[in-house]
Design a protein around this motif. Structure first.
Motif, short mmCIF file in Angstrom:
data_model
loop_
_atom_site.label_atom_id
_atom_site.label_comp_id
_atom_site.label_asym_id
_atom_site.label_seq_id
_atom_site.Cartn_x
_atom_site.Cartn_y
_atom_site.Cartn_z
N SER A 281 32.53 27.57 38.13
CA SER A 281 31.58 28.69 38.14
C SER A 281 32.16 29.92 38.82
O SER A 281 32.00 31.05 38.33
CB SER A 281 30.24 28.28 38.75
N GLN A 285 32.87 33.71 37.21
CA GLN A 285 32.37 34.96 37.82
C GLN A 285 33.50 35.96 38.08
O GLN A 285 33.44 37.13 37.72
CB GLN A 285 31.73 34.68 39.18
N ARG A 286 34.56 35.45 38.73
CA ARG A 286 35.63 36.37 39.13
C ARG A 286 36.42 36.89 37.92
O ARG A 286 36.84 38.04 37.90
CB ARG A 286 36.59 35.68 40.12
N GLU A 288 35.25 37.33 34.91
CA GLU A 288 34.43 38.30 34.19
C GLU A 288 34.57 39.68 34.82
O GLU A 288 34.75 40.68 34.12
CB GLU A 288 32.97 37.83 34.21
N LYS A 289 34.52 39.70 36.16
CA LYS A 289 34.65 40.99 36.87
C LYS A 289 35.99 41.66 36.59
O LYS A 289 36.07 42.87 36.46
CB LYS A 289 34.56 40.73 38.39
#
Ligand code: KG4
Ligand code: ZN
Length: 341
Positions: A281, A285-286, A288-289
């Motif tokens: 997860s 998240q990272r 995508e950023k």
């Protein structure tokens, strides 16, 4: 398209996978983990014997699941290293016997490369070069993969424990059993990842200058063991979550730095620890950023399996790489530079 049967026996899983080109047809695993649990780690002799006993049935089941006959198989692939030597030799002997009897080519393949190759199954992605974070029970590395079968650069590795080994050791200290990864993952879901700020190995500016892409988990292991000894009323879930956060944070920070500094926007995470829910997860998240394309195989294909071996064999065939010799042997300490025997 080649129908490839892959055999994996490097540790405690007797596993057979069948692929047709990049299509996954069967993935059968028989684990001897229950026979090792009371020893707190895999006992090589016990693992070898279990492989020998399980192999015929696992092969039969895989053929059955794939809906193919033995005579339809175009090639046999097998893990030839790294791993436990006695365990590897059961797989290599079985694969050699099959290849000889069927008069089909045999591919001895590297277990670590196979962990990454499984990511190609059931997909048409051609994204190379990629940065690969390979995290298993015995290895933890950041790799620049130009061609998985022929051109892999090791950017960094662990200088002490592997990530999975750290999970296994901390689980033992916490009395959670073996293997440690899945039990810590489960405990951590009930805890606070920021409860204790455990050290992130080799991330200080001084360490970064020589160990930018290397990992170290031994200081973390000591810190967690000391915390547990000094805090009798600690909550297991908080310790598990805080430990896991320290491992996952450092694995991702270094992998993403490798992507950014090499200008490569593809990251593949592979190996048993890639099954970790927090790693998966936080990675998504990272990435995508940072607009990095992330790929992680499904959890059941991250831990040891035969499909990954068949996938790498299939890739070797697609690239016209010549088969291995019957009687190829096994190399318990094989490095990433030896991909196909
Ligand atoms: O790749 P693998 O199945 O075998 C080796 O090649 O070593 O990796 C096994 C390692 C073990 O250390 C196990 O504790 C860890 O992967 N592992 C996990 C998880 N599932 C397995 N670590 C963290 N979280 C998990 N969910
Ligand atoms: Zn493995």
């Amino acid at each position: 398209m080649a129908l490839v049967l892959g055999i994996e026996t490097s540790c405690d899983e007797t596993a057979v996978g069948i692929v047709d080109g990049r299509k996954l047809l069967a993935n059968v695993i028989s684990s001897s983990v229950d026979q090792h649990a009371r020893f707190g780690g895999v006992v090589p002799e016990v693992a070898s014997r279990a492989h020998l006993e399980a192999m015929p049935q696992v092969i039969k089941q895989a053929l059955n699941d794939a809906g193919v006959n033995l005579k339809d198989i175009d090639a046999v692939a097998v893990t030839a290293g790294p791993g436990l030597i006695g365990a590897l030799l059961i797989g290599v002997s079985s694969a050699s016997a099959l290849a000889l009897a069927l008069d089909k080519p045999l591919y001895g393949v590297n277990h670590l490369s196979a962990h990454i190759a499984v990511d190609q199954l059931d997909s048409d992605k051609k994204s190379v070069p990629t940065i690969s974070l390979l995290v298993s029970g015995g290895h933890s590395s950041i790799l620049k993969v130009n061609n998985l079968a022929t051109d892999v650069e090791v950017m960094g590795s662990t200088i002490d424990d592997a990530a999975g080994e750290a999970f296994d050791k901390i689980a033992r200290v916490m009395g959670l059993g073996f293997p440690g990864g899945p039990v810590i993952d489960k405990q951590a879901q009930l805890g606070d990842p920021n409860f204790v700020e455990f050290p992130r190995g080799l991330t200080s500016p001084a360490d970064q200058s020589i160990h930018q892409y290397n990992f170290s988990f031994s200081g973390l292991k000591t810190a967690v063991a000391r915390y547990i000894a000094q805090t009798p009323d600690h909550k297991k879930a908080d310790v598990a979550a805080s430990f896991q956060e320290a491992v996952v944070d450092v694995l991702l920070s270094k992998s993403l730095a490798a992507c950014q500094e090499s200008g490569i926007d593809n990251l593949v995470i592979a190996g048993g620890v890639a099954a970790n829910s927090r790693l998966r997860s936080l990675a998504s998240q990272r990435c995508e950023k940072l607009k990095i394309n992330l790929s992680i195989p499904p959890g059941n294909l991250c831990t040891d399996n035969g499909a990954m071996v068949a996938a790498l064999g299939s890739m070797a065939i697609a690239q016209g790489i010549r088969p291995s010799q019957i009687g190829l042997g096994a190399d318990s300490a094989a490095s990433m530079s030896r991909v196909i025997w």
